[in-house]
Enzyme design. Structure first.
Site, PDB file in Angstrom:
ATOM      1  N   LYS A  10       0.839  -1.200   0.000  1.00 16.77           N
ATOM      2  CA  LYS A  10       0.000   0.000   0.000  1.00 16.77           C
ATOM      3  C   LYS A  10       0.871   1.245   0.000  1.00 16.77           C
ATOM      4  O   LYS A  10       1.615   1.495   0.949  1.00 16.77           O
ATOM      5  CB  LYS A  10      -0.901   0.051   1.227  1.00 16.77           C
ATOM      6  CG  LYS A  10      -1.935   1.179   1.117  1.00 16.77           C
ATOM      7  CD  LYS A  10      -2.616   1.501   2.421  1.00 16.77           C
ATOM      8  CE  LYS A  10      -1.838   2.467   3.262  1.00 16.77           C
ATOM      9  NZ  LYS A  10      -1.704   3.823   2.677  1.00 16.77           N
ATOM     10  N   GLU A  20      10.744   0.559   9.964  1.00 21.60           N
ATOM     11  CA  GLU A  20      11.708   1.632   9.711  1.00 21.60           C
ATOM     12  C   GLU A  20      10.973   2.924  10.025  1.00 21.60           C
ATOM     13  O   GLU A  20      10.084   3.333   9.295  1.00 21.60           O
ATOM     14  CB  GLU A  20      12.178   1.560   8.253  1.00 21.60           C
ATOM     15  CG  GLU A  20      13.505   2.232   8.030  1.00 21.60           C
ATOM     16  CD  GLU A  20      13.348   3.686   7.691  1.00 21.60           C
ATOM     17  OE1 GLU A  20      13.338   4.507   8.633  1.00 21.60           O
ATOM     18  OE2 GLU A  20      13.214   4.006   6.505  1.00 21.60           O
ATOM     19  N   CYS A  34      13.422  10.559   6.968  1.00 18.44           N
ATOM     20  CA  CYS A  34      13.489   9.936   8.297  1.00 18.44           C
ATOM     21  C   CYS A  34      14.884  10.077   8.903  1.00 18.44           C
ATOM     22  O   CYS A  34      15.025  10.206  10.105  1.00 18.44           O
ATOM     23  CB  CYS A  34      13.074   8.478   8.227  1.00 18.44           C
ATOM     24  SG  CYS A  34      13.839   7.593   6.885  1.00 18.44           S
ATOM     25  N   GLU A  58      10.465  14.826  16.147  1.00 19.15           N
ATOM     26  CA  GLU A  58      10.760  14.780  14.712  1.00 19.15           C
ATOM     27  C   GLU A  58       9.862  15.802  14.021  1.00 19.15           C
ATOM     28  O   GLU A  58       8.642  15.695  14.065  1.00 19.15           O
ATOM     29  CB  GLU A  58      10.472  13.373  14.167  1.00 19.15           C
ATOM     30  CG  GLU A  58      10.760  13.258  12.691  1.00 19.15           C
ATOM     31  CD  GLU A  58      10.513  11.854  12.137  1.00 19.15           C
ATOM     32  OE1 GLU A  58       9.470  11.257  12.450  1.00 19.15           O
ATOM     33  OE2 GLU A  58      11.372  11.374  11.375  1.00 19.15           O
TER      34      GLU A  58
END
Ligand code: NAI
Ligand code: MG
Length: 796
Positions: A191, A265, A299, A396
């Site tokens: 997806k 991840e 990331c 983040e």
């Protein structure tokens, strides 16, 4: 100033637009409306949502919002395709991957333009970085397919893999997921992220063109619910996810107890460390790539600048000047550095976070120029004057925002760098190679770049420590997460651990059995024998109900002390492998001296023959020897990526581990798990079998005489389930292994979600730990380690 110099100074960029025509033509050819790609065919579009161009806020196409039924159809197709696909020779599978690589290259410009339009990233990046890396991944993994049997003997694919990817590198993340999965012989249901489905749909056409057997790759578009339907589908054997840590935790919890393979991840807040002897101009250019690559939506973005105090002012000044020359604008313009963020909600999210941060103080710098309106544009932003606890330092941001702090000494740099729940990547700039290579092993991150940043390659594993996830993508480590031992499928249920003692035995007045002197075996914490905090002990009975001893009834507080001791002993991880080997050999030798005593103790707890008990001791000694031997041999590799760098894949211990020993084999059951963990440099909190703990409480006397440093092995006895829960929830534990029944295994996996510790559980299956073929090699070594890839400039 002469005229030429004047022109040079005032020269501006003209527009250098890349044409959107071919991509728009492709969308038109599909009526700007897409169904899913399931079983090699396109479904009719169902309920749809829009995929927009974030640079123009205009709709590009409608894509279908996948339902549970769609997911089920895709999983069925993948299941049906699996037997034939996995039975193909590696050479045959490799040829398909090679064909895909060729076709991606052939259509690379269309992919790049479509990616830029759907995501907003500069064409310079999609054209020169994303798409070439996609092709590289398929080429690289074509080779793994062919070499699978030799490189991974005895390993088989999982089956159907459910793969869920984010929007920041839409096609690249697809390649990182699909290439290794197919090479290993799995089939997939993938997806794409809701903001960026289009290149995945174009990729489906590439699969058609490559004549990939139907059902091997299925693409289902949709949002979070569609992703959840994939994760929770009972016929999905392995889940691979890249995205936010928040969703990663939801997926960890959802897969707990299911036996599904899982690789995650997740997010990061990666430090970018600049020492005062760095080549400052290079470090500035590196920093531009670290934090403004892909608008900072990366990331592993170097989003926390740590600069040595002595050069801080000069560095920040140069950085601001450089920021003023970064060009924000139309992502299809080839001379643009910073394009659009992926969607208005993302801009909103960043602005909210910035507002929250502003309330906590700090100075914000943005270059003084206009940026285009009407799209998701943001200026490159620098925040200074912040403390380590500032929201913008800990969270983040996932946008073009850099936070800067300074440090004085290398030790302080390391402490600041590691002061985060994440551990994805880190960058070090210094002209002193000794310093750089001294710092690299001290950083808790899966990737470390020295005098470079954001280097990626298919041959080099990528992935995180701590809450940045587990498992790797790329390289041999990346292949490993799509494979499992062939024997796993034939594991049988373990005999249920019936009540250890005869009914009535426990109900007896404990004082009746109490011997004259206190013979309760102590626990062992930080190199010292310890009484249980509870002040209670637990009886240990032979199978016939006879009381054979007592052990402390450990509780939360004992675990806390043991974890503290294990963390304090982490210097073990940097002890030379040779020394660890010597200590394990010594331990084995000392155990052998006392073989008769240990055999007698096994016999009395299990009721088995003395010969069987002697064999268990002998096997335990042999197992210690085996892992002493591995200590200095299970090590890393050096990769040669296309860049002028090498990547040194270092095998590192995970840290402080918890081990719950199985009910069977009181001694070997513990040694089989303990030895690989210790050999690789982990420290351990060991909970011996609840039924027969005395072999382990005897063992610490041997440990004491074998030069094992205090705190490296800690023993807490007590009720397995309660201790397992406390350990799984404890943030000081980095990994937990539980040889336990299905219920406790599921609980351990679920409770491990807090700090995303790595888990191994036996799920109520019988792992015959005496089996040398299976357990004397890499099986537990791999689970006791994580690979850190250190990129180092190298090459002519
Ligand atoms: P997300 O983690 O929600 O989305 C990633 C993927 O997971 C998408 O395909 C999404 O549809 C899917 N998903 C969402 N909920 C799911 C669920 N319950 N079960 C299964 N799949 C699910 O990330 P999102 O919302 O797009 O971005 C939010 C923040 O997450 C970003 O601002 C950023 O901080 C972080 N993020 C980090 C990424 C990374 O690579 N580290 C990538 C994307 C986002
Ligand atoms: Mg879009």
């Amino acid at each position: 100033m002469n005229k030429i110099a004047q022109i040079f100074e005032t020269l501006d960029y003209g527009p250098a637009p890349e044409s959107a025509d071919v991509a728009l033509g492709w969308l038109d050819a599909h009526g700007k409306k897409f169904g899913h790609f399931i079983n090699g065919a396109w479904t009719k579009p169902g309920k749809t949502f829009a995929s927009d161009n974030p640079a123009t806020s205009k709709k590009l196409a409608d894509v279908t919002d996948g339902t549970a039924k769609d997911v089920d159809a895709a999983v069925k197709a993948a299941r049906a395709a699996f037997p034939a696909w996995s039975a193909l020779s590696g050479y045959e599978r490799g040829k398909y991957l090679y064909a895909i690589a060729r076709l991606v290259q052939k259509h690379s410009r269309l992919f790049a333009v479509l990616e830029t339009m759907d995501n907003g990233k500069p064409i310079r990046e999609s054209r020169d970085i994303d798409i070439p890396l996609v092709a590289r991944h398929f080429y690289h993994h074509a080779g793994w397919a062919q070499h699978l049997d030799r490189s991974f003997p005895g390993m088989v694919p999982y089956g159907v893999c459910g793969q869920i990817i984010p929007w920041n590198f839409p096609l690249l993340m697809l390649a990182w997921k699909i290439a290794p999965a197919l090479a290993a012989g799995n089939t997939v249901v993938l997806k794409p992220a809701e903001f960026t489905s289009l290149t995945a749909l174009l990729f489906a056409e590439i699969c058609e063109k490559a004549k990939l057997p139907k059902g091997v790759v299925n693409i289902v578009t949709g949002q979070g619910d569609t992703g959840a339907a994939i994760v929770n589908h009972p016929d999905v054997d392995k889940v691979a996810f890249t995205g936010s840590t928040e969703v990663g935790k939801i997926i960890r919890a959802a897969t707990a107890g299911t036996g599904k393979g899982l690789s995650l991840e997740l997010g990061g807040k990666s430090p970018y460390i600049v020492f005062d002897d760095a080549d400052i101009d290079s470090a500035i250019e590196g920093l531009v790539d670290a934090i403004w690559f892909n608008q900072g939506q990366v990331c592993c973005a170097g989003s926390r600048l740590l600069v040595q105090e002595s050069i801080e002012a000069r560095f920040i000044d140069k950085l601001k000047k450089r920021m003023a020359t970064l060009r924000v604008g139309d992502p299809l313009d080839k001379a643009v550095d910073i394009g659009a963020l992926v969607a208005p909600v993302q801009v909103e999210r960043i602005r909210d976070l910035m507002k929250k941060g502003a309330a906590e103080g700090g100075q914000v710098y943005e270059p003084d120029y206009d940026i285009p309106g009407g799209g998701c544009f943001m200026k490159p932003t620098l925040i200074t004057g912040v403390s380590p606890a500032h929201t913008l330092v800990t969270e983040e941001i996932f946008g073009p925002v850099l936070v800067a702090m300074s440090f004085r000494t290398p030790e302080e740099a390391v402490a600041l760098a590691n002061n985060t729940k994440y551990g994805l990547a880190a960058t070090i700039w210094s002209e002193n190679i000794n310093l750089a290579l001294d710092i690299a092993p001290k950083l808790k991150a899966g990737v470390v770049w020295i005098n470079g940043t954001n280097n990626f390659d298919a041959a080099v594993g990528f992935g995180g420590y701590k809450e940045s996830g587990f498992g790797r993508e790329g390289g041999k480590e990346g292949m490993a997460v799509y494979l499992k031992p062939s024997w796993e499928k034939s594991l049988k249920a373990a005999a249920t651990s019936a009540a250890p003692a005869k009914a009535g035995a426990v109900a007896k007045n404990p004082l009746d059995d109490a011997p004259g002197i206190d013979q309760t075996a102590k626990m062992y914490i930080g190199g010292k024998q310890a009484r249980p905090d509870s002040g209670y002990s637990r009886p240990v009975h032979a199978p016939d109900g006879t009381l054979v001893g007592e052990v402390g009834d450990g509780n939360r507080k004992d675990i806390r002390n043991a974890v503290e001791a294990a963390r304090a002993a982490l210097g073990w991880s940097t002890t030379a492998a040779h020394s660890r080997a010597q200590i394990l050999y010594f331990l084995a030798e000392n155990l052998e001296y006392r073989a008769d005593e240990f055999a007698a103790r096994i016999k009395v707890q299990t009721g088995e023959s003395i010969n069987a008990a002697r064999k268990e001791v002998g096997d335990s000694v042999e197992r210690l020897f085996a892992f002493a031997g591995w200590a200095d041999k299970y090590d890393g590799a050096v990769h040669n990526p296309p860049q002028r760098m090498i990547a040194s894949a270092m095998v590192e211990p995970i840290g402080a581990m918890a081990i719950l020993a199985p009910p069977s084999r009181p001694l070997l059951g513990s040694i089989a798990l303990l030895a690989p963990a210790l050999a690789m440099g982990n420290t351990v909190v060991l909970v011996p079998s609840e039924r027969s703990p005395l072999s382990v409480t005897d063992l610490y006397q041997v440990i004491e005489t074998s030069d094992v440093p205090s705190g490296v092995v800690n023993v807490v006895t007590g009720e397995t389930r309660a201790l397992a829960k406390t350990l799984a929830e404890h943030d000081g534990i980095d990994a937990i292994w539980a040889a336990a029944n299905a219920e406790v295994s599921a609980m351990v996996e679920k409770a491990s979600v807090g700090n995303l510790k790595q888990t191994w559980t036996s799920r109520g299956l019988y792992y015959d730990l005496a089996d040398k073929e299976k357990f004397e090699g890499s099986y537990f070594l791999q689970r006791a380690t994580q690979v850190k890839n250190v990129w180092i400039p190298y090459g002519a």
